[in-house]
Enzyme design. Structure first.
Site, PDB file in Angstrom:
ATOM      1  N   ASP A 144     -11.744  -1.542  -8.881  1.00 53.60           N
ATOM      2  CA  ASP A 144     -11.732  -0.303  -9.646  1.00 53.60           C
ATOM      3  C   ASP A 144     -10.609  -0.250 -10.674  1.00 53.60           C
ATOM      4  O   ASP A 144     -10.682   0.514 -11.635  1.00 53.60           O
ATOM      5  CB  ASP A 144     -11.582   0.902  -8.709  1.00 53.60           C
ATOM      6  CG  ASP A 144     -12.877   1.267  -8.005  1.00 53.60           C
ATOM      7  OD1 ASP A 144     -13.920   0.696  -8.362  1.00 53.60           O
ATOM      8  OD2 ASP A 144     -12.845   2.110  -7.097  1.00 53.60           O
ATOM      9  N   ARG A 204     -17.093   3.688   6.085  1.00 50.12           N
ATOM     10  CA  ARG A 204     -16.093   2.973   5.281  1.00 50.12           C
ATOM     11  C   ARG A 204     -14.933   2.479   6.132  1.00 50.12           C
ATOM     12  O   ARG A 204     -14.400   1.391   5.909  1.00 50.12           O
ATOM     13  CB  ARG A 204     -15.554   3.868   4.172  1.00 50.12           C
ATOM     14  CG  ARG A 204     -16.505   4.158   3.044  1.00 50.12           C
ATOM     15  CD  ARG A 204     -15.830   4.960   1.930  1.00 50.12           C
ATOM     16  NE  ARG A 204     -14.921   4.122   1.168  1.00 50.12           N
ATOM     17  CZ  ARG A 204     -15.228   3.488   0.042  1.00 50.12           C
ATOM     18  NH1 ARG A 204     -16.448   3.596  -0.464  1.00 50.12           N
ATOM     19  NH2 ARG A 204     -14.338   2.752  -0.593  1.00 50.12           N
ATOM     20  N   GLU A 228       0.841  -1.197   0.000  1.00 48.84           N
ATOM     21  CA  GLU A 228       0.000   0.000   0.000  1.00 48.84           C
ATOM     22  C   GLU A 228       0.879   1.250   0.000  1.00 48.84           C
ATOM     23  O   GLU A 228       1.805   1.358   0.801  1.00 48.84           O
ATOM     24  CB  GLU A 228      -0.909  -0.012   1.232  1.00 48.84           C
ATOM     25  CG  GLU A 228      -1.623   1.289   1.548  1.00 48.84           C
ATOM     26  CD  GLU A 228      -2.486   1.827   0.426  1.00 48.84           C
ATOM     27  OE1 GLU A 228      -2.448   3.049   0.183  1.00 48.84           O
ATOM     28  OE2 GLU A 228      -3.203   1.022  -0.219  1.00 48.84           O
ATOM     29  N   GLN A 229       0.579   2.178  -0.905  1.00 50.87           N
ATOM     30  CA  GLN A 229       1.421   3.367  -1.018  1.00 50.87           C
ATOM     31  C   GLN A 229       1.265   4.352   0.142  1.00 50.87           C
ATOM     32  O   GLN A 229       2.184   5.101   0.458  1.00 50.87           O
ATOM     33  CB  GLN A 229       1.158   4.091  -2.332  1.00 50.87           C
ATOM     34  CG  GLN A 229      -0.213   4.707  -2.461  1.00 50.87           C
ATOM     35  CD  GLN A 229      -0.394   5.459  -3.775  1.00 50.87           C
ATOM     36  OE1 GLN A 229       0.536   5.536  -4.584  1.00 50.87           O
ATOM     37  NE2 GLN A 229      -1.564   5.998  -3.996  1.00 50.87           N
ATOM     38  N   TYR A 234     -28.403   7.921   4.580  1.00 48.33           N
ATOM     39  CA  TYR A 234     -28.663   6.784   5.467  1.00 48.33           C
ATOM     40  C   TYR A 234     -27.850   6.906   6.753  1.00 48.33           C
ATOM     41  O   TYR A 234     -26.835   7.601   6.807  1.00 48.33           O
ATOM     42  CB  TYR A 234     -28.366   5.447   4.787  1.00 48.33           C
ATOM     43  CG  TYR A 234     -26.985   5.298   4.159  1.00 48.33           C
ATOM     44  CD1 TYR A 234     -25.880   4.938   4.921  1.00 48.33           C
ATOM     45  CD2 TYR A 234     -26.804   5.468   2.785  1.00 48.33           C
ATOM     46  CE1 TYR A 234     -24.626   4.764   4.334  1.00 48.33           C
ATOM     47  CE2 TYR A 234     -25.562   5.302   2.195  1.00 48.33           C
ATOM     48  CZ  TYR A 234     -24.473   4.952   2.980  1.00 48.33           C
ATOM     49  OH  TYR A 234     -23.242   4.785   2.401  1.00 48.33           O
TER      50      TYR A 234
END
Length: 388
Positions: A292, A106, A35-36, A211
């Site tokens: 993605d 998230r 992970e960068q 929500y």
């Protein structure tokens, strides 16, 4: 002699990358996630896990943890922007599709995925600079001058994927003149309550989705889509600040419930909605794309992270089907099984028509079981089979 485990590097520790690490470890693969970012930040955003993805999370062993921090909406509710008239409502009890519909922060989903992996699997501050693959192994180089060698690489490095540009060629994401505002904030700032459903308010040329994100309804989230000149885009779009006054003006005349939410919102972020056309192929030998990186989509169906999580389960099943001994073949099979579905979702999401009315059966989307759906076998080329 015990057979050596294949070693797979995963580029990117987002939802899809972490999900792939979990599922591949489950089938006996040695994984390392690069992970960068130097650290994980609690970005202010909500996320929906509909039954097709929460079913995968159950198989990963983290669904119970997520239930404790998530809100379970009564329904998937769609209303007219000003009158509040119901366009379509789909109650979503768990027994409808055999898995729950959960709304959460998230960061809580990300933390749950991280919890299913040993800490040493994730390497931070590793910005990819290049790949060199000779057909049997892949050499990976990073900005800090370090290198690593693995049997294969999964590019889960998002819409601006460097892995994709290396194996498919450089292309630019499509920005079709839509931007999104978003915010998570305390519900106590509002004088009243919002509906106990995940509600999408459909305007003429814009919409807003609202929500709760916690089981006690103490926090809520909204995300919008509004027209914006197509030249507005930021490289780090998740961190760009928006103007709350501009946001409120953009939703003037909307239903009082929407006004209540926006009036209570203390600040917001703003990002460009980017997408791409379906790619001609997702893999090149021992390098494959996921999430993605290969099928970025608008957020209008809440399927971006969900399809990445589905990808992870199917990828692991395809690797397991070859006993980890033919990764090239496994990657082709994975694409054959995933590309038709993700291309369909991309197209519907881009059109922004999902659940706006009518009575089309949504079970093809929400009833999909990535753990058990029959797997097609690809031919030796990059052609894809027709699967649902």
């Amino acid at each position: 002699m015990t057979k050596k485990k294949p070693s797979i590097a995963i580029i990117g520790a987002g939802m899809g990358g972490l999900a792939a690490a979990i599922t591949l470890r489950k089938v006996g693969i040695d994984v390392t996630v690069y992970e960068q970012a130097p650290q994980f930040l609690r970005v202010g955003a909500g996320i929906q896990m509909l039954p097709n993805s929460s079913r995968v999370l159950r198989g990963m062993g983290i669904l119970d943890r997520l239930r404790n921090v998530s809100f379970e909406p009564y329904s998937h509710l769609n209303r007219v922007w000003d009158t509040g008239e119901v366009k379509r409502e789909l109650p979503m009890p768990e027994d409808l599709y055999g898995a729950p519909f959960l709304c959460m922060h998230r960061a809580d989903l990300h933390e749950a995925l991280c919890s299913a992996l040993p800490p040493e699997v994730i390497k931070l501050n590793k910005k990819l600079t290049g790949l060199d693959h000779d057909g049997s192994q892949v050499d990976v180089s990073f900005a800090d001058g370090t290198r690593a060698t693995h049997d294969a690489v999964v590019g889960a490095d998002g819409v601006h994927s460097l892995v994709r540009s290396i194996i498919v060629g450089k292309d630019a994401p499509l920005h079709k003149g839509r931007i999104a505002y978003r915010a998570v904030f305390e519900a106590s700032r509002m004088p009243g309550e919002i509906a106990p459903s995940r509600t999408k308010w459909w305007g003429i040329d814009r919409h807003i989705v609202i929500y709760y994100t916690t089981p006690d309804r103490s926090h809520l989230y909204f995300v919008t889509s509004v027209p914006e000149p197509a030249d507005w885009v930021t490289a780090e779009s998740w961190s760009s600040k928006g103007d709350v006054k501009e946001l409120r003006a953009a939703y003037e005349g909307f239903h009082p419930e929407v006004q209540m939410v926006l009036d209570a919102c203390p600040d917001c972020h703003k990002w460009a909605i980017l997408e791409r056309e379906p790619l001609p192929h997702w893999s090149d030998g021992r390098v494959v794309l996921l999430g993605d990186a290969c099928h970025p989509m608008t957020p209008y169906m809440a399927q971006g992270a969900a399809t990445s999580i589905e990808d992870a389960a199917v990828l692991a099943r395809c690797v397991e089907a070859t006993d980890g001994e033919d990764l090239d073949r496994a990657f082709r099979d994975y694409e054959a099984n995933r590309k038709p579905r993700t291309s369909r979702i991309q197209a519907i999401s881009s059109a922004n028509t999902w659940m706006s009315g009518g009575n089309d059966d949504p079970s093809w989307l929400y009833g999909y079981d990535a753990w058990n759906v029959p797997l097609a076998v690809a031919d030796a080329s990059h052609a894809t089979a027709s699967v649902g």
